[in-house]
Design a protein around this motif. Structure first.
Motif, PDB file in Angstrom:
ATOM      1  N   SER B  73       0.722  -1.165   0.034  1.00  0.00           N
ATOM      2  CA  SER B  73      -0.126  -0.010   0.077  1.00  0.00           C
ATOM      3  C   SER B  73       0.924   1.212   0.005  1.00  0.00           C
ATOM      4  N   TYR B  74       1.839   1.337   0.958  1.00  0.00           N
ATOM      5  CA  TYR B  74       2.880   2.453   0.786  1.00  0.00           C
ATOM      6  C   TYR B  74       3.638   2.562  -0.428  1.00  0.00           C
ATOM      7  N   VAL B  75       3.854   1.442  -1.181  1.00  0.00           N
ATOM      8  CA  VAL B  75       4.732   1.589  -2.438  1.00  0.00           C
ATOM      9  C   VAL B  75       3.898   2.242  -3.379  1.00  0.00           C
ATOM     10  N   ARG B  76       2.496   1.810  -3.399  1.00  0.00           N
ATOM     11  CA  ARG B  76       1.277   2.180  -4.354  1.00  0.00           C
ATOM     12  C   ARG B  76       1.285   3.630  -4.379  1.00  0.00           C
ATOM     13  N   ARG B  77       1.188   4.057  -3.152  1.00  0.00           N
ATOM     14  CA  ARG B  77       0.909   5.451  -2.882  1.00  0.00           C
ATOM     15  C   ARG B  77       1.922   6.455  -3.110  1.00  0.00           C
ATOM     16  N   LEU B  78       3.027   5.992  -2.845  1.00  0.00           N
ATOM     17  CA  LEU B  78       4.309   6.624  -2.897  1.00  0.00           C
ATOM     18  C   LEU B  78       4.374   6.759  -4.826  1.00  0.00           C
ATOM     19  N   CYS B  79       4.248   5.547  -5.364  1.00  0.00           N
ATOM     20  CA  CYS B  79       4.511   5.816  -6.810  1.00  0.00           C
ATOM     21  C   CYS B  79       3.660   6.703  -7.523  1.00  0.00           C
ATOM     22  N   ARG B  80       2.243   6.586  -6.788  1.00  0.00           N
ATOM     23  CA  ARG B  80       1.319   7.282  -7.313  1.00  0.00           C
ATOM     24  C   ARG B  80       1.634   8.859  -7.355  1.00  0.00           C
ATOM     25  N   LEU B  81       2.050   9.287  -6.035  1.00  0.00           N
ATOM     26  CA  LEU B  81       2.676  10.648  -5.905  1.00  0.00           C
ATOM     27  C   LEU B  81       3.815  11.021  -6.954  1.00  0.00           C
ATOM     28  N   VAL B  82       4.869  10.031  -7.058  1.00  0.00           N
ATOM     29  CA  VAL B  82       6.014  10.142  -7.892  1.00  0.00           C
ATOM     30  C   VAL B  82       5.462  10.688  -9.417  1.00  0.00           C
ATOM     31  N   GLN B  83       4.581   9.694  -9.789  1.00  0.00           N
ATOM     32  CA  GLN B  83       3.922   9.934 -11.332  1.00  0.00           C
ATOM     33  C   GLN B  83       3.351  11.160 -11.287  1.00  0.00           C
ATOM     34  N   ARG B  84       2.550  11.600 -10.241  1.00  0.00           N
ATOM     35  CA  ARG B  84       1.914  12.871 -10.428  1.00  0.00           C
ATOM     36  C   ARG B  84       2.849  14.027 -10.452  1.00  0.00           C
ATOM     37  N   LEU B  85       4.104  13.986  -9.599  1.00  0.00           N
ATOM     38  CA  LEU B  85       4.850  15.174  -9.694  1.00  0.00           C
ATOM     39  C   LEU B  85       6.126  15.197 -10.787  1.00  0.00           C
ATOM     40  N   HIS B 125      14.408  -2.507  -7.804  1.00  0.00           N
ATOM     41  CA  HIS B 125      13.721  -2.906  -8.971  1.00  0.00           C
ATOM     42  C   HIS B 125      12.340  -2.808  -8.920  1.00  0.00           C
ATOM     43  N   GLU B 126      11.815  -3.348  -7.766  1.00  0.00           N
ATOM     44  CA  GLU B 126      10.452  -3.128  -7.723  1.00  0.00           C
ATOM     45  C   GLU B 126       9.750  -1.914  -7.761  1.00  0.00           C
ATOM     46  N   VAL B 127      10.383  -0.991  -6.769  1.00  0.00           N
ATOM     47  CA  VAL B 127       9.957   0.399  -6.748  1.00  0.00           C
ATOM     48  C   VAL B 127      10.107   1.207  -7.857  1.00  0.00           C
ATOM     49  N   GLN B 128      11.283   1.056  -8.506  1.00  0.00           N
ATOM     50  CA  GLN B 128      11.812   1.882  -9.601  1.00  0.00           C
ATOM     51  C   GLN B 128      11.058   1.554 -10.845  1.00  0.00           C
ATOM     52  N   ASP B 129      10.755   0.069 -10.939  1.00  0.00           N
ATOM     53  CA  ASP B 129      10.026  -0.180 -12.182  1.00  0.00           C
ATOM     54  C   ASP B 129       8.353   0.554 -11.982  1.00  0.00           C
ATOM     55  N   ARG B 130       8.034   0.228 -10.821  1.00  0.00           N
ATOM     56  CA  ARG B 130       6.592   0.617 -10.850  1.00  0.00           C
ATOM     57  C   ARG B 130       6.370   2.281 -10.902  1.00  0.00           C
ATOM     58  N   PHE B 135      15.354   6.145  -9.431  1.00  0.00           N
ATOM     59  CA  PHE B 135      15.243   5.865  -7.973  1.00  0.00           C
ATOM     60  C   PHE B 135      16.725   6.394  -7.382  1.00  0.00           C
ATOM     61  N   ILE B 136      16.887   7.088  -6.432  1.00  0.00           N
ATOM     62  CA  ILE B 136      18.413   7.183  -5.687  1.00  0.00           C
ATOM     63  C   ILE B 136      18.277   6.676  -4.343  1.00  0.00           C
ATOM     64  N   LEU B 137      19.284   6.338  -3.981  1.00  0.00           N
ATOM     65  CA  LEU B 137      19.365   5.744  -2.448  1.00  0.00           C
ATOM     66  C   LEU B 137      20.493   6.543  -1.745  1.00  0.00           C
ATOM     67  N   GLU B 138      19.964   6.725  -0.263  1.00  0.00           N
ATOM     68  CA  GLU B 138      20.867   7.563   0.324  1.00  0.00           C
ATOM     69  C   GLU B 138      21.690   6.789   1.545  1.00  0.00           C
ATOM     70  N   ASN B 139      22.711   7.163   1.931  1.00  0.00           N
ATOM     71  CA  ASN B 139      23.343   6.604   2.999  1.00  0.00           C
ATOM     72  C   ASN B 139      23.027   7.107   4.203  1.00  0.00           C
ATOM     73  N   ILE B 140      22.913   6.456   5.294  1.00  0.00           N
ATOM     74  CA  ILE B 140      22.434   6.694   6.530  1.00  0.00           C
ATOM     75  C   ILE B 140      23.634   6.982   7.634  1.00  0.00           C
ATOM     76  N   SER B 141      23.175   7.546   8.747  1.00  0.00           N
ATOM     77  CA  SER B 141      24.177   7.906   9.893  1.00  0.00           C
ATOM     78  C   SER B 141      23.692   6.543  11.053  1.00  0.00           C
ATOM     79  N   THR B 142      24.366   5.863  11.715  1.00  0.00           N
ATOM     80  CA  THR B 142      23.880   4.923  12.434  1.00  0.00           C
ATOM     81  C   THR B 142      24.665   4.788  13.712  1.00  0.00           C
TER      82      THR B 142
END
Ligand SMILES: [Fe+2]
Lengths: 200, 273
Positions: B73-85, B125-130, B135-142
């Motif tokens: 559900s999160y991926v679907r909503r996020l991808c919808r937002l990305v396609q809109r923007l 792959h899943e997110v970028q294709d959808r 997509f760009i990936l960020e390094n985190i602090s830990t």
């Protein structure tokens, strides 16, 4: 799936104080519950407890910060007790969902309301702020009854101190809210539609 | 990829100030999670921002490094937002945020192992294709260094890029924070980091507490991070720089000053190219 099991174990350690105590006492037994191999257990033991504690603390500090923003008057009226109560509450209650801060604030407000030591003025502040937070969440209708305190009278711009029922009702496709303030006993009735809850 | 310039991670508190000085920002990052729900005010705010700026959606809860399946559900909503923007790219972190039904509410590190690499690549792959968007990936602090690393973080990221054709978001403050807390050289990390795939940089300021530097996004960018930015830009002109500020929000003027400083470094390097 060692990664999946390791992450499940870590997630529990990061979010539960009692799990951390148990893990510190019997790490092998704890790891076994997550079906970790003896090698994986030994590897987990290489993570210093202090770094897990630090991370767990930072998670709680983050939540406390967000909840304080959502319940500002309650936090102010309670002072240091607000912080202490949040630590007690958050020890075992994890967060959930995209609107997790709203859920957290709502759950924490309930936790506070259940504690007898809250003074009367705090309860009215708490009830009003809890209603506001719930109204920003997903429920279609939020109702609460507010006592005639000086703070509520000022905050809701009432003419005189009186018991009121406050209701937020969601209308339309988007979440547009109607706020109703109904004084008790029912002498007058006012309704106002708020476009935004930000200034509410 | 076009050079987008310098901007900040938008916070609603700055909306009025931003439109009083609309040319102070070249680009804005928006926290995608704030706009996933159908809340009228937020959607209207997003439409307004979108009409005036290139928006870069930044999400917090994909849990790409989580071995559990993605939240559909999160991926679907996020991808919808990305396609809109229709942004040039969108981003999230090399992290897991939930496991076994527990949500952490924040980013937790993933081990630098082949197994985790497979998981991250599969999820990207899943997110970028959808989303049909880079997509760009960020390094985190830990706070936590997980045992069993089979490669360095730079190698891990390079391999993710190689396998998924995604891009990278280099958070310099996270590099600096980890370097301080875990005692390694930020410069050495950056020398190994696959800069040529970096689309965006994050800069922010954190706070020290009990001998640990926390990535709280609550202070001005420290001078060490400015130095790392200069060092990075000298080597590669990254298309976008975003200033992050979430807490202790200063007057908008201070945000503008910091982005101007970043722009001057970014511009300097453009001129020398
Ligand atoms: Fe960042």
């Amino acid at each position: 799936m060692p990664l999946q099991n390791e992450q499940r174990l870590l997630a529990l350690l990061y979010t539960s104080a009692s799990a951390r105590v148990e893990y510190a006492r019997q790490p092998q037994e704890f790891c076994k519950r997550f079906h970790l191999s003896p090698q994986a257990c030994a590897a987990m033991a290489a993570i210093p407890n202090s770094s897990i504690e630090n991370y767990a603390r930072s998670l709680i500090a983050k939540r406390l910060n967000e909840v304080t923003k959502l319940l500002p008057m309650t936090a102010q009226s309670m002072g240091e007790a607000f912080r202490e109560a949040f630590y007690a509450y958050s020890k075992e209650v994890p967060t959930r969902g995209v609107d997790r801060h709203l859920r957290d604030a709502t759950a924490f407000a309930k936790f506070l309301a259940a504690r007898k030591e809250s003074a009367k003025a705090e309860v009215s502040v708490l009830r009003l702020e809890a209603a506001r937070v719930s109204a920003r969440g997903s429920s279609p209708l939020v109702v609460c009854m507010l006592p005639p305190t000086e703070w509520i009278t000022k905050e809701l711009k009432l003419r005189k101190p009186e018991w009121v029922v406050l209701a937020y009702l969601r209308v339309g496709r988007y979440r547009r809210w109607s706020r109703m303030v109904i004084p008790l006993p029912n002498t007058s009735h006012s309704t106002e539609t708020s476009k935004s809850l930000a200034g509410d | 990829m076009p050079a987008l310039g310098v901007g900040f991670s938008f916070r609603p508190a700055y909306l009025a100030d931003l439109f009083l000085r609309p040319h102070s920002m070249d680009v804005l990052e928006v926290i995608a999670d704030h706009y996933l729900e159908n809340i009228a005010d937020r959607q209207e705010q997003l439409e307004l921002l979108c009409a005036h700026y290139t928006l870069l959606p930044h999400s917090l809860n994909l849990s790409l490094g989580g071995a559990d399946t993605l939240d559909r559900s999160y991926v679907r909503r996020l991808c919808r937002l990305v396609q809109r923007l229709r942004p040039p790219w969108f981003s999230d972190h090399l992290a897991f945020t939930r496991a076994g039904g527990l949500e952490l509410g924040h980013l937790a590190p993933v081990p630098l192992t082949k197994e985790a690499l497979d998981v991250v690549c599969q999820h990207i792959h899943e997110v970028q294709d959808r989303a049909e968007t880079l997509f760009i990936l960020e390094n985190i602090s830990t706070h936590v260094i997980l045992p069993g690393a089979e490669m360095t973080e730079a190698d891990f990221l390079a391999e993710v890029v190689e396998r998924t054709a995604c891009g990278l978001l280099l958070d310099l403050t996270n590099v600096y924070t980890n370097a301080m807390n875990h005692g390694f050289s930020a410069d050495a990390y950056l020398q190994e980091y696959p800069l040529e795939h970096t689309m965006q940089i994050h800069i922010a300021g954190g706070e020290w507490s009990r001998g640990t530097l926390n990535d709280t996004h609550s202070a001005p960018v420290p001078k060490e991070v400015w130095r790392l930015l200069e060092y990075t830009l000298k080597r590669y002109r990254v298309p976008a720089i975003i200033l992050e500020r979430d807490e202790n929000l200063p007057p908008f003027e201070s945000i503008v000053e910091e982005t101007e400083m970043a722009r001057s470094l970014w511009g300097c390097h453009a001129a020398s190219e």
